[in-house]
Design a protein around this motif. Sequence first.
Motif, mmCIF file in Angstrom:
data_model
loop_
_atom_site.group_PDB
_atom_site.id
_atom_site.type_symbol
_atom_site.label_atom_id
_atom_site.label_comp_id
_atom_site.label_asym_id
_atom_site.label_seq_id
_atom_site.Cartn_x
_atom_site.Cartn_y
_atom_site.Cartn_z
ATOM 1 N N ASP A 29 37.338 22.243 -56.488
ATOM 2 C CA ASP A 29 36.186 22.165 -57.390
ATOM 3 C C ASP A 29 35.429 23.487 -57.437
ATOM 4 O O ASP A 29 35.041 23.951 -58.512
ATOM 5 N N VAL A 30 35.210 24.092 -56.280
ATOM 6 C CA VAL A 30 34.509 25.380 -56.238
ATOM 7 C C VAL A 30 35.339 26.441 -56.954
ATOM 8 O O VAL A 30 34.809 27.225 -57.754
ATOM 9 N N TRP A 31 36.629 26.459 -56.711
ATOM 10 C CA TRP A 31 37.509 27.440 -57.363
ATOM 11 C C TRP A 31 37.499 27.256 -58.882
ATOM 12 O O TRP A 31 37.404 28.232 -59.631
ATOM 13 N N MET A 32 37.567 26.001 -59.345
ATOM 14 C CA MET A 32 37.548 25.744 -60.786
ATOM 15 C C MET A 32 36.214 26.148 -61.406
ATOM 16 O O MET A 32 36.185 26.714 -62.513
ATOM 17 N N ALA A 33 35.113 25.873 -60.725
ATOM 18 C CA ALA A 33 33.803 26.262 -61.254
ATOM 19 C C ALA A 33 33.697 27.774 -61.371
ATOM 20 O O ALA A 33 33.196 28.293 -62.377
ATOM 21 N N MET A 86 26.470 23.171 -65.084
ATOM 22 C CA MET A 86 26.614 23.979 -63.876
ATOM 23 C C MET A 86 27.432 25.235 -64.159
ATOM 24 O O MET A 86 27.082 26.322 -63.690
ATOM 25 N N VAL A 87 28.497 25.117 -64.927
ATOM 26 C CA VAL A 87 29.326 26.309 -65.169
ATOM 27 C C VAL A 87 28.731 27.195 -66.249
ATOM 28 O O VAL A 87 29.143 28.356 -66.374
ATOM 29 N N ARG A 88 27.777 26.699 -67.023
ATOM 30 C CA ARG A 88 27.114 27.533 -68.030
ATOM 31 C C ARG A 88 25.994 28.376 -67.437
ATOM 32 O O ARG A 88 25.634 29.403 -67.981
ATOM 33 N N GLU A 89 25.389 27.906 -66.350
ATOM 34 C CA GLU A 89 24.239 28.624 -65.769
ATOM 35 C C GLU A 89 24.656 29.899 -65.122
ATOM 36 O O GLU A 89 25.643 30.097 -64.566
ATOM 37 N N HIS A 121 35.597 32.831 -66.925
ATOM 38 C CA HIS A 121 36.214 32.753 -68.249
ATOM 39 C C HIS A 121 35.162 32.792 -69.354
ATOM 40 O O HIS A 121 35.397 33.332 -70.428
ATOM 41 N N ARG A 122 33.997 32.221 -69.092
ATOM 42 C CA ARG A 122 32.914 32.204 -70.079
ATOM 43 C C ARG A 122 32.103 33.499 -70.066
ATOM 44 O O ARG A 122 31.164 33.661 -70.849
ATOM 45 N N GLY A 123 32.436 34.410 -69.161
ATOM 46 C CA GLY A 123 31.737 35.687 -69.102
ATOM 47 C C GLY A 123 30.384 35.627 -68.429
ATOM 48 O O GLY A 123 29.543 36.502 -68.627
ATOM 49 N N ARG A 124 30.143 34.621 -67.612
ATOM 50 C CA ARG A 124 28.872 34.484 -66.903
ATOM 51 C C ARG A 124 28.869 35.406 -65.685
ATOM 52 O O ARG A 124 29.925 35.717 -65.123
ATOM 53 N N PRO A 125 27.685 35.830 -65.249
ATOM 54 C CA PRO A 125 27.622 36.667 -64.048
ATOM 55 C C PRO A 125 28.095 35.886 -62.824
ATOM 56 O O PRO A 125 27.858 34.682 -62.716
ATOM 57 N N ALA A 140 27.308 25.288 -52.797
ATOM 58 C CA ALA A 140 26.120 24.453 -52.695
ATOM 59 C C ALA A 140 25.899 23.661 -53.980
ATOM 60 O O ALA A 140 25.571 22.472 -53.942
ATOM 61 N N LYS A 141 26.096 24.299 -55.125
ATOM 62 C CA LYS A 141 25.916 23.601 -56.404
ATOM 63 C C LYS A 141 26.952 22.498 -56.573
ATOM 64 O O LYS A 141 26.639 21.407 -57.048
#
Length: 96
Positions: free
Chosen positions: A18-22, A93-96, A28-32, A41-42
Amino acid sequence: MSGFIGDLIEGIVDFVTDVWMARRQRAHRGRPTRSVGEDAAKVAVLDLQILGLGLLALICGAVMTLALGLPIWISVLPAVAVVVYGVYRWMRMVRE
C-alpha cells in the motif's frame, strides 16, 4: 500458530505494498515526494479508519438483517458506503 504467522506476514506485505503504491501514484501524478515515514503514517491512519468503519458497517448490516428483518440487499448499503469512502480517501491521500 502457523496461520497466525502467515496472516501477520500477509498484513505486513499488504501494508508495504500500500505504501509503495501510494508513493508510485503520487510520483506518477507529479506530486512532490514525501518521506517514507510520512507516507506510511498516512496509509496506517487510512487503514485504521477503514477497519473501524468496516466493523461498524458489519454491525449495522447485521442489526438491519437480524433484528429489523430488512432484506440483505438493503443491509449491504453500509458496506458499500465504507467502500466508497475508502476509495475517496485513497484518492485524496495520493493527491495531497
